[in-house]
Design a protein around this motif. Structure first.
Motif, PDB file in Angstrom:
ATOM      1  N   LEU A 144       2.166 -15.528  29.484  1.00 35.07           N
ATOM      2  CA  LEU A 144       2.326 -15.370  28.051  1.00 35.07           C
ATOM      3  C   LEU A 144       3.305 -16.428  27.556  1.00 35.07           C
ATOM      4  O   LEU A 144       4.329 -16.688  28.210  1.00 35.07           O
ATOM      5  CB  LEU A 144       2.851 -13.976  27.727  1.00 35.07           C
ATOM      6  CG  LEU A 144       2.584 -13.446  26.303  1.00 35.07           C
ATOM      7  CD1 LEU A 144       1.087 -13.228  26.105  1.00 35.07           C
ATOM      8  CD2 LEU A 144       3.337 -12.144  26.054  1.00 35.07           C
ATOM      9  N   HIS A 145       3.002 -17.028  26.403  1.00 31.75           N
ATOM     10  CA  HIS A 145       3.792 -18.141  25.881  1.00 31.75           C
ATOM     11  C   HIS A 145       4.278 -17.794  24.475  1.00 31.75           C
ATOM     12  O   HIS A 145       3.488 -17.379  23.626  1.00 31.75           O
ATOM     13  CB  HIS A 145       2.954 -19.420  25.865  1.00 31.75           C
ATOM     14  CG  HIS A 145       2.329 -19.732  27.184  1.00 31.75           C
ATOM     15  ND1 HIS A 145       2.913 -20.556  28.109  1.00 31.75           N
ATOM     16  CD2 HIS A 145       1.167 -19.288  27.752  1.00 31.75           C
ATOM     17  CE1 HIS A 145       2.138 -20.639  29.184  1.00 31.75           C
ATOM     18  NE2 HIS A 145       1.070 -19.865  28.992  1.00 31.75           N
ATOM     19  N   ARG A 146       5.585 -17.994  24.260  1.00 39.25           N
ATOM     20  CA  ARG A 146       6.171 -17.640  22.963  1.00 39.25           C
ATOM     21  C   ARG A 146       7.281 -18.626  22.608  1.00 39.25           C
ATOM     22  O   ARG A 146       8.254 -18.766  23.353  1.00 39.25           O
ATOM     23  CB  ARG A 146       6.716 -16.206  23.029  1.00 39.25           C
ATOM     24  CG  ARG A 146       7.065 -15.617  21.672  1.00 39.25           C
ATOM     25  CD  ARG A 146       7.589 -14.216  21.813  1.00 39.25           C
ATOM     26  NE  ARG A 146       8.953 -14.213  22.347  1.00 39.25           N
ATOM     27  CZ  ARG A 146       9.815 -13.224  22.162  1.00 39.25           C
ATOM     28  NH1 ARG A 146       9.457 -12.156  21.472  1.00 39.25           N
ATOM     29  NH2 ARG A 146      11.019 -13.290  22.677  1.00 39.25           N
ATOM     30  N   ASN A 147       7.070 -19.305  21.482  1.00 40.60           N
ATOM     31  CA  ASN A 147       8.086 -20.232  20.971  1.00 40.60           C
ATOM     32  C   ASN A 147       8.524 -21.244  22.037  1.00 40.60           C
ATOM     33  O   ASN A 147       9.700 -21.554  22.190  1.00 40.60           O
ATOM     34  CB  ASN A 147       9.304 -19.450  20.455  1.00 40.60           C
ATOM     35  CG  ASN A 147      10.205 -20.319  19.586  1.00 40.60           C
ATOM     36  OD1 ASN A 147       9.728 -21.230  18.904  1.00 40.60           O
ATOM     37  ND2 ASN A 147      11.512 -20.052  19.614  1.00 40.60           N
ATOM     38  N   GLY A 148       7.529 -21.733  22.800  1.00 43.48           N
ATOM     39  CA  GLY A 148       7.821 -22.746  23.806  1.00 43.48           C
ATOM     40  C   GLY A 148       8.261 -22.208  25.150  1.00 43.48           C
ATOM     41  O   GLY A 148       8.422 -22.978  26.101  1.00 43.48           O
ATOM     42  N   ASP A 149       8.472 -20.891  25.253  1.00 41.42           N
ATOM     43  CA  ASP A 149       8.887 -20.284  26.513  1.00 41.42           C
ATOM     44  C   ASP A 149       7.681 -19.636  27.207  1.00 41.42           C
ATOM     45  O   ASP A 149       6.795 -19.071  26.551  1.00 41.42           O
ATOM     46  CB  ASP A 149       9.961 -19.223  26.276  1.00 41.42           C
ATOM     47  CG  ASP A 149      11.260 -19.833  25.759  1.00 41.42           C
ATOM     48  OD1 ASP A 149      11.597 -20.941  26.218  1.00 41.42           O
ATOM     49  OD2 ASP A 149      11.910 -19.209  24.902  1.00 41.42           O
ATOM     50  N   THR A 150       7.698 -19.701  28.513  1.00 37.36           N
ATOM     51  CA  THR A 150       6.586 -19.173  29.309  1.00 37.36           C
ATOM     52  C   THR A 150       7.071 -18.024  30.186  1.00 37.36           C
ATOM     53  O   THR A 150       8.140 -18.106  30.801  1.00 37.36           O
ATOM     54  CB  THR A 150       5.989 -20.278  30.199  1.00 37.36           C
ATOM     55  OG1 THR A 150       5.502 -21.334  29.360  1.00 37.36           O
ATOM     56  CG2 THR A 150       4.835 -19.738  31.043  1.00 37.36           C
ATOM     57  N   SER A 151       6.247 -16.988  30.258  1.00 39.67           N
ATOM     58  CA  SER A 151       6.595 -15.827  31.079  1.00 39.67           C
ATOM     59  C   SER A 151       6.370 -16.100  32.553  1.00 39.67           C
ATOM     60  O   SER A 151       5.782 -17.115  32.943  1.00 39.67           O
ATOM     61  CB  SER A 151       5.727 -14.633  30.672  1.00 39.67           C
ATOM     62  OG  SER A 151       4.395 -14.812  31.134  1.00 39.67           O
ATOM     63  N   ASN A 152       6.820 -15.177  33.362  1.00 40.31           N
ATOM     64  CA  ASN A 152       6.436 -15.169  34.777  1.00 40.31           C
ATOM     65  C   ASN A 152       4.947 -14.844  34.883  1.00 40.31           C
ATOM     66  O   ASN A 152       4.371 -14.198  34.008  1.00 40.31           O
ATOM     67  CB  ASN A 152       7.256 -14.124  35.540  1.00 40.31           C
ATOM     68  CG  ASN A 152       7.088 -12.734  34.954  1.00 40.31           C
ATOM     69  OD1 ASN A 152       7.402 -12.524  33.782  1.00 40.31           O
ATOM     70  ND2 ASN A 152       6.602 -11.796  35.746  1.00 40.31           N
ATOM     71  N   PRO A 153       4.268 -15.272  35.935  1.00 41.65           N
ATOM     72  CA  PRO A 153       2.824 -15.006  36.065  1.00 41.65           C
ATOM     73  C   PRO A 153       2.546 -13.661  36.725  1.00 41.65           C
ATOM     74  O   PRO A 153       3.327 -13.171  37.548  1.00 41.65           O
ATOM     75  CB  PRO A 153       2.338 -16.153  36.948  1.00 41.65           C
ATOM     76  CG  PRO A 153       3.518 -16.450  37.829  1.00 41.65           C
ATOM     77  CD  PRO A 153       4.746 -16.201  36.989  1.00 41.65           C
ATOM     78  N   LEU A 154       1.397 -13.073  36.365  1.00 40.07           N
ATOM     79  CA  LEU A 154       0.865 -11.897  37.053  1.00 40.07           C
ATOM     80  C   LEU A 154      -0.594 -12.173  37.400  1.00 40.07           C
ATOM     81  O   LEU A 154      -1.352 -12.675  36.560  1.00 40.07           O
ATOM     82  CB  LEU A 154       0.961 -10.642  36.187  1.00 40.07           C
ATOM     83  CG  LEU A 154       2.351 -10.053  35.943  1.00 40.07           C
ATOM     84  CD1 LEU A 154       2.243  -8.812  35.057  1.00 40.07           C
ATOM     85  CD2 LEU A 154       3.043  -9.704  37.259  1.00 40.07           C
ATOM     86  N   PRO A 155      -1.019 -11.853  38.628  1.00 35.61           N
ATOM     87  CA  PRO A 155      -2.402 -12.164  39.027  1.00 35.61           C
ATOM     88  C   PRO A 155      -3.410 -11.169  38.449  1.00 35.61           C
ATOM     89  O   PRO A 155      -3.157  -9.964  38.395  1.00 35.61           O
ATOM     90  CB  PRO A 155      -2.354 -12.057  40.557  1.00 35.61           C
ATOM     91  CG  PRO A 155      -1.248 -11.083  40.827  1.00 35.61           C
ATOM     92  CD  PRO A 155      -0.226 -11.293  39.741  1.00 35.61           C
ATOM     93  N   LEU A 156      -4.561 -11.694  38.026  1.00 33.09           N
ATOM     94  CA  LEU A 156      -5.663 -10.877  37.517  1.00 33.09           C
ATOM     95  C   LEU A 156      -6.931 -11.222  38.281  1.00 33.09           C
ATOM     96  O   LEU A 156      -7.281 -12.399  38.438  1.00 33.09           O
ATOM     97  CB  LEU A 156      -5.869 -11.126  36.020  1.00 33.09           C
ATOM     98  CG  LEU A 156      -7.050 -10.393  35.379  1.00 33.09           C
ATOM     99  CD1 LEU A 156      -6.802  -8.881  35.363  1.00 33.09           C
ATOM    100  CD2 LEU A 156      -7.316 -10.899  33.966  1.00 33.09           C
ATOM    101  N   ARG A 157      -7.628 -10.202  38.770  1.00 26.91           N
ATOM    102  CA  ARG A 157      -8.919 -10.384  39.440  1.00 26.91           C
ATOM    103  C   ARG A 157     -10.018 -10.352  38.382  1.00 26.91           C
ATOM    104  O   ARG A 157     -10.086  -9.401  37.585  1.00 26.91           O
ATOM    105  CB  ARG A 157      -9.155  -9.278  40.471  1.00 26.91           C
ATOM    106  CG  ARG A 157      -8.049  -9.169  41.532  1.00 26.91           C
ATOM    107  CD  ARG A 157      -8.239  -7.900  42.353  1.00 26.91           C
ATOM    108  NE  ARG A 157      -7.146  -7.651  43.271  1.00 26.91           N
ATOM    109  CZ  ARG A 157      -7.137  -7.984  44.560  1.00 26.91           C
ATOM    110  NH1 ARG A 157      -8.193  -8.608  45.067  1.00 26.91           N
ATOM    111  NH2 ARG A 157      -6.109  -7.713  45.334  1.00 26.91           N
ATOM    112  N   VAL A 158     -10.887 -11.347  38.373  1.00 26.75           N
ATOM    113  CA  VAL A 158     -11.928 -11.452  37.354  1.00 26.75           C
ATOM    114  C   VAL A 158     -13.301 -11.485  38.026  1.00 26.75           C
ATOM    115  O   VAL A 158     -13.506 -12.211  39.006  1.00 26.75           O
ATOM    116  CB  VAL A 158     -11.732 -12.711  36.487  1.00 26.75           C
ATOM    117  CG1 VAL A 158     -12.838 -12.820  35.441  1.00 26.75           C
ATOM    118  CG2 VAL A 158     -10.362 -12.677  35.802  1.00 26.75           C
TER     119      VAL A 158
END
Length: 384
Positions: free
Chosen positions: A74-88
């Motif tokens: 997730l990206h907000r005001n130039g900052d990026t969150s830590n990642p979480l894996p998603l199975r698709v």
């Protein structure tokens, strides 16, 4: 030391952690809401994903078409969150018409129907999808193929809801009639003794005992009425058909699955938005195992006894996981699902109204039948 800015969004959990293209997943954490009037953005494996809801502690993300398994950020005001894996899930076969679970043989081939409108013949009734996802015609001239199930000898059984019959199909695609007179025959499931159970959507679960192996014995059976000279269970009717249980009629189909204890679980969509899963014991006594699903359809068990059902739950569509203690949660997010079947190595195939998908769920499924308590050996392909 954290690699992320202290004002960056922080992701704690993802629910569910698997989805179909078009499905929605919920991110839970901190600082996920709009900042200075602007919504956050999201990416899945580098592909932009739509944010459909953004609050301080939750953001909902729609999985884009064509996406593959990867990390959500997730990206907000130039900052990026830590990642979480998603199975698709990825497309496996298209232009089908499944109305129940796919079936899987011991070599890992997947079978699905092109059922068609009731009473309408289609060029190919059942397709075989090989391990390389090649789609091949398998059975023709079977009217409204509906439920599918394999026996312990590798023969495929298919119900015809238009003809009220069940057909036995050899590995080379040859068809013979196995049972007749079954109303609107839909779901199929074998128990460990080789009995075949058939759901008649008008309200009956039939039990069909294996046919006699005596020379000259007929190979098929039909439900007999009081007008017949021979009654059910007579020597002239070796594949004996019994009324096992009666339930509320379904507007679509019955779907059947056995657990390790030999209890038969049944769903059958009705007009209610809060439908039940029924549990039928070995004596044919039915009780409600779980209540509160929308349009519950295909069923499958994992080896831990958890039940997976294509349905909607609390307003969310997909595959719902229900524990033996009847606790429910969404396992896969996605629309238009009608069934599923587990493969090897934690994978599954998911059936929508017109396609099959392949997904690595990290879940070991229960074989559709057991041989003397020992799972049938298979050579399913790895999905790792």
């Amino acid at each position: 030391m954290s690699l992320f800015h202290p004002n960056a969004p922080h992701l704690a959990t993802l629910q569910p952690n698997a989805a179909m293209p078009g499905g929605e997943v919920a991110l839970h954490g901190e600082r996920l809401g709009p900042l200075e009037g602007q919504l956050p953005t999201a990416q899945l494996g580098g592909t932009p994903a739509a944010v459909t809801l953004a609050r301080t502690a939750q953001a909902n993300i729609r999985v884009p078409e064509g996406a593959i398994s990867g990390d959500i950020t997730l990206h907000r005001n130039g900052d990026t969150s830590n990642p979480l894996p998603l199975r698709v899930a990825v497309s496996m076969a298209e232009n089908l018409h499944p109305v129940a679970n796919p079936a899987v043989d011991a070599d890992g081939n997947v079978y699905a129907t092109f059922s068609g409108p009731r009473g309408t013949a289609v060029p190919v009734s059942i397709f075989r999808i090989q391990r390389d996802f090649q789609l091949l015609p398998f059975v023709r001239d079977l009217l409204n193929a509906t439920g599918l199930a394999f026996d312990r000898n590798g023969f495929l059984y298919a119900s015809s809801r238009a003809e009220g019959a069940v057909y036995r199909i050899s590995p080379d695609g040859s068809i013979s009639t196995y049972a007749e007179g079954l109303g609107v025959a839909t779901g199929l499931a074998f128990d460990r003794d080789g009995n075949l159970f058939v759901g008649d959507r008008s309200g009956t679960i039939f039990k069909i005992a294996p046919p006699s192996t005596e020379p000259g014995a007929p190979s098929s059976a039909r439900l007999r009425t009081s007008e017949d000279e021979t009654k059910v269970g007579s020597p002239a009717d070796p594949a004996r058909i019994f009324v096992y249980a009666t339930l509320e009629p379904s507007i679509a189909a019955y779907h059947l699955a056995f657990n390790d204890q030999g209890t038969l679980f049944v769903t059958g969509p009705t007009t209610s938005s809060h439908q039940s899963i029924y549990a039928i014991d070995r004596d044919g006594n039915a009780s409600i195992f779980f209540h509160g699903l929308g349009r519950a359809q295909g069923l499958a068990f994992d080896i831990s006894g958890n039940l997976y059902v294509a349905a909607s739950y609390q307003g969310h569509q997909g595959i719902v996981r229900i524990t033996p203690s009847a606790e429910a949660s969404l396992a896969v997010s996605g629309a238009n699902l009608v069934g599923l079947a587990f493969l090897e190595d934690g994978c599954a195939t998911l059936a929508t109204r017109d396609s099959l998908y392949h997904i690595d769920l990290g879940i070991e499924g229960r074989p559709a039948y057991l041989i003397s308590g020992i799972a049938a050996i298979s050579n399913f392909p790895s999905c790792k």
